[in-house]
Write a protein that holds these residues in place. Structure first.
Motif, short mmCIF file in Angstrom:
data_model
loop_
_atom_site.label_atom_id
_atom_site.label_comp_id
_atom_site.label_asym_id
_atom_site.label_seq_id
_atom_site.Cartn_x
_atom_site.Cartn_y
_atom_site.Cartn_z
N VAL A 66 0.78 -1.29 -0.05
CA VAL A 66 -0.12 0.14 0.08
C VAL A 66 0.78 1.38 -0.18
CG1 VAL A 66 -1.62 1.32 1.37
CG2 VAL A 66 -2.19 -1.19 1.07
N ALA A 67 2.00 1.05 0.65
CA ALA A 67 2.71 2.30 0.69
C ALA A 67 3.39 2.74 -0.66
CB ALA A 67 3.77 2.04 1.70
N ALA A 68 3.81 1.51 -1.32
CA ALA A 68 4.43 1.75 -2.60
C ALA A 68 3.38 2.29 -3.67
CB ALA A 68 4.71 0.14 -3.36
N ILE A 69 2.18 1.86 -3.61
CA ILE A 69 1.10 2.58 -4.50
C ILE A 69 0.85 3.72 -4.06
CG2 ILE A 69 -1.39 2.45 -4.89
CD1 ILE A 69 -1.23 -0.73 -4.43
N TYR A 70 0.86 4.15 -2.82
CA TYR A 70 0.60 5.71 -2.52
C TYR A 70 1.88 6.27 -2.94
CZ TYR A 70 0.50 9.79 0.32
OH TYR A 70 0.04 11.22 0.73
#
Length: 120
Positions: A66-70
């Motif tokens: 999720v952090a990567a997508i953000y």
């Protein structure tokens, strides 16, 4: 012979071109940071392969996904905002559509990695 006004315009043009190139380098850096976050998620699966409970390791890996997508979308948004304020003169800026396409592809790949991690 150039006038002071023409020299000032040239300096402004060069500064905008340098800013465009710096914006693209920053975008690339944030994309690498997002990919590193994704690599951490994959690495957690490798390190905690037989970890009990398995959902805990998967949940931590999901946080990194999720952090990567953000990160991908934050980089896209910031690069787009910067490009809207600038005019390219000699340096040709990457089109916004190319940055958006890259963010979409990397986000989709991140979701796929998450699906694979949860399926295992």
């Amino acid at each position: 012979m150039s006038t002071d006004n023409e020299l000032a315009e040239d300096r402004t043009d060069w500064a905008e071109d340098r800013t465009i190139l710096a914006n693209e380098r920053t975008f690339a850096g944030w994309m690498r940071t997002g990919m590193a976050s994704l690599a951490v998620a994959i690495g957690l699966r490798a390190v905690f392969g037989d970890f009990e409970p398995t959902w805990a390791a998967k949940a931590v890996a999901t946080v990194f996904i999720v952090a990567a997508i953000y990160i991908f979308w934050a980089a896209h948004d910031q690069a787009t905002k910067t490009l809207k304020r600038l005019n390219d003169h000699h340096a040709e800026a990457q089109p916004n559509s190319r940055m958006r396409t890259l963010a979409i592809i990397l986000s989709a790949a991140s979701v796929a990695v998450g699906a694979v991690l949860w399926a295992l």
